[in-house]
Design an enzyme around this catalytic site. Sequence first.
Site, PDB file in Angstrom:
ATOM      1  N   GLY A   1     -10.660  24.911 -44.724  1.00  0.00           N
ATOM      2  CA  GLY A   1     -10.306  23.565 -45.180  1.00  0.00           C
ATOM      3  C   GLY A   1      -9.484  23.628 -46.456  1.00  0.00           C
ATOM      4  O   GLY A   1      -8.655  24.527 -46.638  1.00  0.00           O
TER       5      GLY A   1
ATOM      6  N   GLY B   1     -14.421  28.974 -42.959  1.00  0.00           N
ATOM      7  CA  GLY B   1     -13.979  27.648 -43.387  1.00  0.00           C
ATOM      8  C   GLY B   1     -12.565  27.702 -43.917  1.00  0.00           C
ATOM      9  O   GLY B   1     -12.287  28.362 -44.924  1.00  0.00           O
TER      10      GLY B   1
ATOM     11  N   VAL C   1     -10.180  24.388 -49.586  1.00  0.00           N
ATOM     12  CA  VAL C   1     -10.311  25.596 -50.409  1.00  0.00           C
ATOM     13  C   VAL C   1      -9.996  26.847 -49.590  1.00  0.00           C
ATOM     14  O   VAL C   1      -9.139  27.655 -49.979  1.00  0.00           O
ATOM     15  CB  VAL C   1     -11.736  25.684 -51.009  1.00  0.00           C
ATOM     16  CG1 VAL C   1     -11.945  27.010 -51.717  1.00  0.00           C
ATOM     17  CG2 VAL C   1     -11.984  24.527 -51.961  1.00  0.00           C
TER      18      VAL C   1
ATOM     19  N   LYS D   1     -23.924  14.651 -60.175  1.00  0.00           N
ATOM     20  CA  LYS D   1     -23.323  14.603 -58.845  1.00  0.00           C
ATOM     21  C   LYS D   1     -23.696  13.278 -58.212  1.00  0.00           C
ATOM     22  O   LYS D   1     -24.728  12.685 -58.540  1.00  0.00           O
ATOM     23  CB  LYS D   1     -23.881  15.755 -57.990  1.00  0.00           C
ATOM     24  CG  LYS D   1     -23.069  16.078 -56.773  1.00  0.00           C
ATOM     25  CD  LYS D   1     -21.951  17.058 -57.076  1.00  0.00           C
ATOM     26  CE  LYS D   1     -21.138  17.392 -55.861  1.00  0.00           C
ATOM     27  NZ  LYS D   1     -20.159  18.447 -56.098  1.00  0.00           N
TER      28      LYS D   1
HETATM   29  P1  NAD Z   1     -13.235  20.938 -46.597  1.00  0.00           P
HETATM   30  O1  NAD Z   1     -14.050  19.906 -45.925  1.00  0.00           O
HETATM   31  O2  NAD Z   1     -11.795  20.681 -46.869  1.00  0.00           O
HETATM   32  O3  NAD Z   1     -13.295  22.310 -45.763  1.00  0.00           O
HETATM   33  C1  NAD Z   1     -14.470  22.797 -45.192  1.00  0.00           C
HETATM   34  C2  NAD Z   1     -14.048  23.479 -43.892  1.00  0.00           C
HETATM   35  O4  NAD Z   1     -15.183  24.152 -43.359  1.00  0.00           O
HETATM   36  C3  NAD Z   1     -13.567  22.489 -42.826  1.00  0.00           C
HETATM   37  O5  NAD Z   1     -12.320  22.926 -42.322  1.00  0.00           O
HETATM   38  C4  NAD Z   1     -14.675  22.554 -41.763  1.00  0.00           C
HETATM   39  O6  NAD Z   1     -14.179  22.344 -40.452  1.00  0.00           O
HETATM   40  C5  NAD Z   1     -15.186  23.964 -41.947  1.00  0.00           C
HETATM   41  N1  NAD Z   1     -16.535  24.208 -41.451  1.00  0.00           N
HETATM   42  C6  NAD Z   1     -17.604  23.388 -41.443  1.00  0.00           C
HETATM   43  N2  NAD Z   1     -18.669  24.005 -40.904  1.00  0.00           N
HETATM   44  C7  NAD Z   1     -18.269  25.256 -40.582  1.00  0.00           C
HETATM   45  C8  NAD Z   1     -18.907  26.375 -40.002  1.00  0.00           C
HETATM   46  N3  NAD Z   1     -20.190  26.342 -39.640  1.00  0.00           N
HETATM   47  N4  NAD Z   1     -18.200  27.500 -39.809  1.00  0.00           N
HETATM   48  C9  NAD Z   1     -16.885  27.561 -40.170  1.00  0.00           C
HETATM   49  N5  NAD Z   1     -16.214  26.516 -40.712  1.00  0.00           N
HETATM   50  C10 NAD Z   1     -16.905  25.385 -40.926  1.00  0.00           C
HETATM   51  O7  NAD Z   1     -14.035  21.280 -47.941  1.00  0.00           O
HETATM   52  P2  NAD Z   1     -13.479  22.098 -49.184  1.00  0.00           P
HETATM   53  O8  NAD Z   1     -13.075  21.155 -50.251  1.00  0.00           O
HETATM   54  O9  NAD Z   1     -12.559  23.164 -48.720  1.00  0.00           O
HETATM   55  O10 NAD Z   1     -14.840  22.773 -49.708  1.00  0.00           O
HETATM   56  C11 NAD Z   1     -15.402  23.896 -49.049  1.00  0.00           C
HETATM   57  C12 NAD Z   1     -16.657  24.332 -49.790  1.00  0.00           C
HETATM   58  O11 NAD Z   1     -16.336  24.635 -51.143  1.00  0.00           O
HETATM   59  C13 NAD Z   1     -17.762  23.269 -49.858  1.00  0.00           C
HETATM   60  O12 NAD Z   1     -19.011  23.919 -49.839  1.00  0.00           O
HETATM   61  C14 NAD Z   1     -17.547  22.632 -51.210  1.00  0.00           C
HETATM   62  O13 NAD Z   1     -18.740  22.055 -51.715  1.00  0.00           O
HETATM   63  C15 NAD Z   1     -17.135  23.841 -52.010  1.00  0.00           C
HETATM   64  N6  NAD Z   1     -16.337  23.533 -53.210  1.00  0.00           N
HETATM   65  C16 NAD Z   1     -15.179  22.847 -53.086  1.00  0.00           C
HETATM   66  C17 NAD Z   1     -14.445  22.576 -54.235  1.00  0.00           C
HETATM   67  C18 NAD Z   1     -13.119  21.839 -54.175  1.00  0.00           C
HETATM   68  O14 NAD Z   1     -12.425  21.813 -55.198  1.00  0.00           O
HETATM   69  N7  NAD Z   1     -12.741  21.268 -53.032  1.00  0.00           N
HETATM   70  C19 NAD Z   1     -14.912  23.003 -55.490  1.00  0.00           C
HETATM   71  C20 NAD Z   1     -16.086  23.735 -55.564  1.00  0.00           C
HETATM   72  C21 NAD Z   1     -16.798  23.983 -54.408  1.00  0.00           C
END
Ligand code: NAD
Length: 354
Positions: A184, A182, A186, A81
């Site tokens: 976002g 969340g 995902v 990472k």
């Molecule tokens: P992202 O930044 O697109 O979405 C995260 C969302 O969470 C945002 O909309 C943000 O406003 C919201 N958020 C932040 N703090 C918060 C809180 N306290 N309460 C509620 N909402 C909150 O990120 P993502 O790509 O959707 O990833 C989300 C999670 O999944 C992360 O932990 C990431 O490490 C994990 N993940 C993502 C992927 C991927 O393919 N994108 C793969 C594996 C794991």
Amino acid sequence: MSAMWDLPDYDDHEIVHFIRDIDSGLSAIIALHSTHLGPAGGGTRFWHYADKMGAVKDVLRLSRGMSYKNAMAGLPMGGGKAVILADDSRTKTPEMLEAFGRAVEGLGGKYVTAEDVGISVADMLEVAKQTSYVSGLPAQGDHAGGDPGPFTAFGIFLGIRAAVRHKLDRDSMDGVHVAIQGTGSVGGRLARLLAEDGAKLTLADINDDAANDLAAELGGETASTDEIMGVDCDVFSPNALGGILDDASIAALQAPIVAGGANNQLARPEHGRVLAERDILYAPDYVINAGGIISVAHEYFAKTEGREADVSDVRERIGEIPDRLVSIWEEAKDSGLTSAEVADKRAQTLIGRG
Ligand code: NAD
């Protein structure tokens, strides 16, 4: 230096690189936990850390998580990472990303990078100007690749369906109530897949507008970010931050299932046991959220063979996630271990550290 080796998260990392590029202002860390199964694969996070040790601990924890995730997904990839340390103004420039790309190139293929939190597909294109050891680049036509988020969401969706079948003995998602923390990349896509499948949704995001708009579009409800973990529902799905499952939040949970995409959901390893004691079915995070890295890995290995990755292959491999979860839950029940312990034990064996 002894302090670094002694960090619990160090966990026998093969190598950790600290990168500084004065001209662009880049400060980054690339941690390679294991290359036992192949090149270390894992995304790059762009984040502002209050202190630099926070960045070190984060990259180490995430890197080990990638070793476990890639091994459990059956990929010929080790785990690594990277974090790029954002300054107070959170400035991210093409020059910085190119300098990061040169650092990745310098590792000669031991590390393959892709997007993570704070890094977009456009950012990866900047990185790719300096290195070929990169994935998550825009896909052409019907080929796999690009933003891993939708693939991650698809795997979580399948995992939630398996959890509902396993724990609640329900074959359909019709009316199953899922609370999503969340919305976002995902969480937002997961919400759409669940809504199409008939689930009832409660959404929360620190970005109120995003959660409200999505809830209005999908016919769901919203809760405040403080309330979402205590919503009376069938599934709590964390898709924002790590470290959210601690003594207090687990005590407040009303859902019999926790299944979501956020990395490192357990505040400490023993919180897997706290969940089990409350009879809450937990889907180990790095098992259920492997869809994105499955896509990234297929894209990368296809590129090294001079071809495009086939999206149906990727979806087929993601389709193995539910059976993998069920087998972990069954072993946990038979052995008295928690699902998180079963997953860790299997992953450690696969990377030669069992
Ligand atoms: P992202 O930044 O697109 O979405 C995260 C969302 O969470 C945002 O909309 C943000 O406003 C919201 N958020 C932040 N703090 C918060 C809180 N306290 N309460 C509620 N909402 C909150 O990120 P993502 O790509 O959707 O990833 C989300 C999670 O999944 C992360 O932990 C990431 O490490 C994990 N993940 C993502 C992927 C991927 O393919 N994108 C793969 C594996 C794991």
